[in-house]
Scaffold this motif. Structure first.
Motif, PDB file in Angstrom:
ATOM      1  N   TRP A   1       0.817  -1.217   0.000  1.00 48.10           N
ATOM      2  CA  TRP A   1       0.000   0.000   0.000  1.00 48.10           C
ATOM      3  C   TRP A   1       0.850   1.266   0.000  1.00 48.10           C
ATOM      4  O   TRP A   1       0.347   2.367   0.234  1.00 48.10           O
ATOM      5  N   ALA A   2       2.132   1.132  -0.268  1.00 47.93           N
ATOM      6  CA  ALA A   2       3.053   2.271  -0.177  1.00 47.93           C
ATOM      7  C   ALA A   2       2.614   3.461  -1.034  1.00 47.93           C
ATOM      8  O   ALA A   2       2.788   4.618  -0.640  1.00 47.93           O
ATOM      9  N   MET A   3       2.019   3.185  -2.191  1.00 47.73           N
ATOM     10  CA  MET A   3       1.596   4.280  -3.077  1.00 47.73           C
ATOM     11  C   MET A   3       0.629   5.239  -2.396  1.00 47.73           C
ATOM     12  O   MET A   3       0.590   6.419  -2.727  1.00 47.73           O
ATOM     13  N   CYS A   4      -0.149   4.726  -1.457  1.00 52.68           N
ATOM     14  CA  CYS A   4      -1.098   5.598  -0.745  1.00 52.68           C
ATOM     15  C   CYS A   4      -0.365   6.746  -0.062  1.00 52.68           C
ATOM     16  O   CYS A   4      -0.907   7.835   0.117  1.00 52.68           O
ATOM     17  N   GLY A   5       0.897   6.503   0.308  1.00 56.45           N
ATOM     18  CA  GLY A   5       1.662   7.527   0.995  1.00 56.45           C
ATOM     19  C   GLY A   5       2.600   8.295   0.085  1.00 56.45           C
ATOM     20  O   GLY A   5       2.751   9.508   0.207  1.00 56.45           O
ATOM     21  N   LYS A   6       3.235   7.601  -0.858  1.00 56.74           N
ATOM     22  CA  LYS A   6       4.273   8.273  -1.636  1.00 56.74           C
ATOM     23  C   LYS A   6       3.913   8.535  -3.094  1.00 56.74           C
ATOM     24  O   LYS A   6       4.682   9.141  -3.829  1.00 56.74           O
ATOM     25  N   GLY A   7       2.735   8.088  -3.514  1.00 59.62           N
ATOM     26  CA  GLY A   7       2.323   8.290  -4.911  1.00 59.62           C
ATOM     27  C   GLY A   7       2.207   9.770  -5.253  1.00 59.62           C
ATOM     28  O   GLY A   7       1.864  10.586  -4.405  1.00 59.62           O
ATOM     29  N   LYS A   8       2.511  10.088  -6.510  1.00 54.47           N
ATOM     30  CA  LYS A   8       2.442  11.496  -6.945  1.00 54.47           C
ATOM     31  C   LYS A   8       1.219  11.767  -7.819  1.00 54.47           C
ATOM     32  O   LYS A   8       1.007  12.877  -8.283  1.00 54.47           O
ATOM     33  N   MET A   9       0.459  10.717  -8.094  1.00 54.24           N
ATOM     34  CA  MET A   9      -0.724  10.871  -8.951  1.00 54.24           C
ATOM     35  C   MET A   9      -1.937  10.283  -8.257  1.00 54.24           C
ATOM     36  O   MET A   9      -2.649   9.454  -8.805  1.00 54.24           O
ATOM     37  N   GLN A  10      -2.158  10.723  -7.026  1.00 60.81           N
ATOM     38  CA  GLN A  10      -3.207  10.126  -6.215  1.00 60.81           C
ATOM     39  C   GLN A  10      -4.570  10.802  -6.422  1.00 60.81           C
ATOM     40  O   GLN A  10      -4.661  11.942  -6.868  1.00 60.81           O
ATOM     41  N   SER A  11      -5.590  10.071  -6.054  1.00 60.55           N
ATOM     42  CA  SER A  11      -6.971  10.564  -6.127  1.00 60.55           C
ATOM     43  C   SER A  11      -7.594  10.461  -4.729  1.00 60.55           C
ATOM     44  O   SER A  11      -7.169   9.617  -3.936  1.00 60.55           O
ATOM     45  N   PRO A  12      -8.611  11.261  -4.412  1.00 60.97           N
ATOM     46  CA  PRO A  12      -9.289  12.237  -5.277  1.00 60.97           C
ATOM     47  C   PRO A  12      -8.579  13.588  -5.302  1.00 60.97           C
ATOM     48  O   PRO A  12      -7.675  13.834  -4.495  1.00 60.97           O
TER      49      PRO A  12
ATOM     50  N   PRO B   1      -5.026  -0.593  -2.535  1.00 59.57           N
ATOM     51  CA  PRO B   1      -3.613  -0.184  -2.542  1.00 59.57           C
ATOM     52  C   PRO B   1      -3.297   1.140  -3.234  1.00 59.57           C
ATOM     53  O   PRO B   1      -2.124   1.440  -3.457  1.00 59.57           O
ATOM     54  N   CYS B   2      -4.302   1.959  -3.570  1.00 58.20           N
ATOM     55  CA  CYS B   2      -4.072   3.280  -4.169  1.00 58.20           C
ATOM     56  C   CYS B   2      -3.256   3.214  -5.464  1.00 58.20           C
ATOM     57  O   CYS B   2      -2.473   4.127  -5.770  1.00 58.20           O
ATOM     58  N   SER B   3      -3.429   2.136  -6.227  1.00 56.97           N
ATOM     59  CA  SER B   3      -2.700   1.938  -7.487  1.00 56.97           C
ATOM     60  C   SER B   3      -2.903   3.123  -8.424  1.00 56.97           C
ATOM     61  O   SER B   3      -4.008   3.646  -8.537  1.00 56.97           O
ATOM     62  N   GLU B   4      -1.812   3.513  -9.138  1.00 56.96           N
ATOM     63  CA  GLU B   4      -1.878   4.691 -10.007  1.00 56.96           C
ATOM     64  C   GLU B   4      -2.154   4.334 -11.469  1.00 56.96           C
ATOM     65  O   GLU B   4      -2.389   3.179 -11.804  1.00 56.96           O
ATOM     66  N   ASN B   5      -2.101   5.367 -12.304  1.00 56.54           N
ATOM     67  CA  ASN B   5      -2.448   5.247 -13.729  1.00 56.54           C
ATOM     68  C   ASN B   5      -3.884   4.823 -13.956  1.00 56.54           C
ATOM     69  O   ASN B   5      -4.203   4.131 -14.912  1.00 56.54           O
ATOM     70  N   VAL B   6      -4.735   5.263 -13.073  1.00 57.11           N
ATOM     71  CA  VAL B   6      -6.163   5.035 -13.245  1.00 57.11           C
ATOM     72  C   VAL B   6      -6.727   6.206 -14.063  1.00 57.11           C
ATOM     73  O   VAL B   6      -6.483   7.368 -13.734  1.00 57.11           O
ATOM     74  N   ILE B   7      -7.427   5.894 -15.145  1.00 54.12           N
ATOM     75  CA  ILE B   7      -8.060   6.942 -15.950  1.00 54.12           C
ATOM     76  C   ILE B   7      -9.406   7.285 -15.327  1.00 54.12           C
ATOM     77  O   ILE B   7     -10.288   6.431 -15.227  1.00 54.12           O
TER      78      ILE B   7
END
Ligand code: MLT
Ligand code: ZN
Length: 246
Positions: A31-42, A194-200
């Motif tokens: 789940w690391a992206m939830c904290g360090k992702g740069k393209m998070q939503s909402p 897991p707050c996965s990125e590259n979601v359109i």
């Protein structure tokens, strides 16, 4: 699947809690992206940043009625599509995305010019190679939503019990007809671990309406202290938001 989290005890929406949104990224390595992702939503959808994008067209959809099951995931209510007809969906940039499930957040997760709405519906689609796209609708208070109304009996049966499920029969998800609809488009993430990125993201500007009673029925599924299942707004980090107007 994209590893949806089904257990409410794994994360929650309590602001100061050990498992609240600001801690999600540290709860599990996946789940690391939830904290360090740069393209998070909402995110907030802000008018001044919209680009009118000539490459966006209306969304082509080919939904078919499918068997569906309503499930109380603890943090939300989800309608999962399955069976032989399941899996039709929408086409974006020549990629087909199949409808997997839809669920609701209250209040809304995205905002428009800082304004938050009562409810937001997410239709989660996935391509054969695992790419994810979400189509979202806001609701304001008003008339009864006919789709939620058609699910009311089953909703009442599952609101109290986490992990409970009710088969609801064959549901037609045709309600997405974007031919004459305005929508926002940007690239973000899943809004829960897991707050996965590259979601359109495709977010309809046209809103649906819902009654207070219908809203309450969805909200009782959120059992934690926070009484919300909306993730706080995330940084935009210069991401453009496009706007399609027919
Ligand atoms: C999302 O919309 O990103 C979801 O809440 C993820 C999910 O379906 O679990
Ligand atoms: Zn969602």
């Amino acid at each position: 699947g994209h590893g949806e989290v089904e257990d409410e005890t794994e994360f929650n929406y309590e602001k100061e809690g050990d498992k609240g949104p600001s801690k999600w990224g540290t709860l599990k390595p996946e789940w690391a992206m939830c904290g360090k992702g740069k393209m998070q939503s909402p995110i907030d959808l802000w008018d001044k940043r919209f680009l009118l994008d000539p490459n966006l067209g209306y969304l082509r959809s080919n939904y078919l009625p499918s068997n569906a099951t309503l499930k109380n995931r603890g943090h939300d209510i989800m309608l999962k599509f399955e069976g032989v007809n399941a899996g039709r969906g929408i086409t974006i940039n020549d990629t087909e995305y199949q409808l997997q499930q839809l669920h609701w957040h209250s209040p809304s997760e995205h905002t428009i010019n800082g304004k938050r709405f009562f409810l937001e519906e997410h239709m989660v689609h996935e391509s054969k190679d695992g790419r994810i796209t979400v189509v979202a609708f806001f609701y304001k208070l008003g008339r009864l939503d006919p789709f939620l109304f058609s699910l009311e009996r089953q909703l009442k049966r599952i609101t109290d019990t986490h992990e409970s499920e009710e088969y609801v029969g064959v549901i037609d998800p045709i309600r997405v007809d974007f031919e004459s609809k305005h929508y926002y488009r940007y690239i973000g993430s899943l809004t829960s671990p897991p707050c996965s990125e590259n979601v359109i993201w495709t977010i309809s500007k046209e809103m649906k309406t819902v009654t207070l009673k219908q809203l309450d029925l969805l909200r009782v599924s959120v059992h934690d202290q926070s009484n919300t299942n909306a993730r706080p707004l995330q940084r935009k980090n210069e991401r453009p938001v496009a706007f399609y107007t027919p």
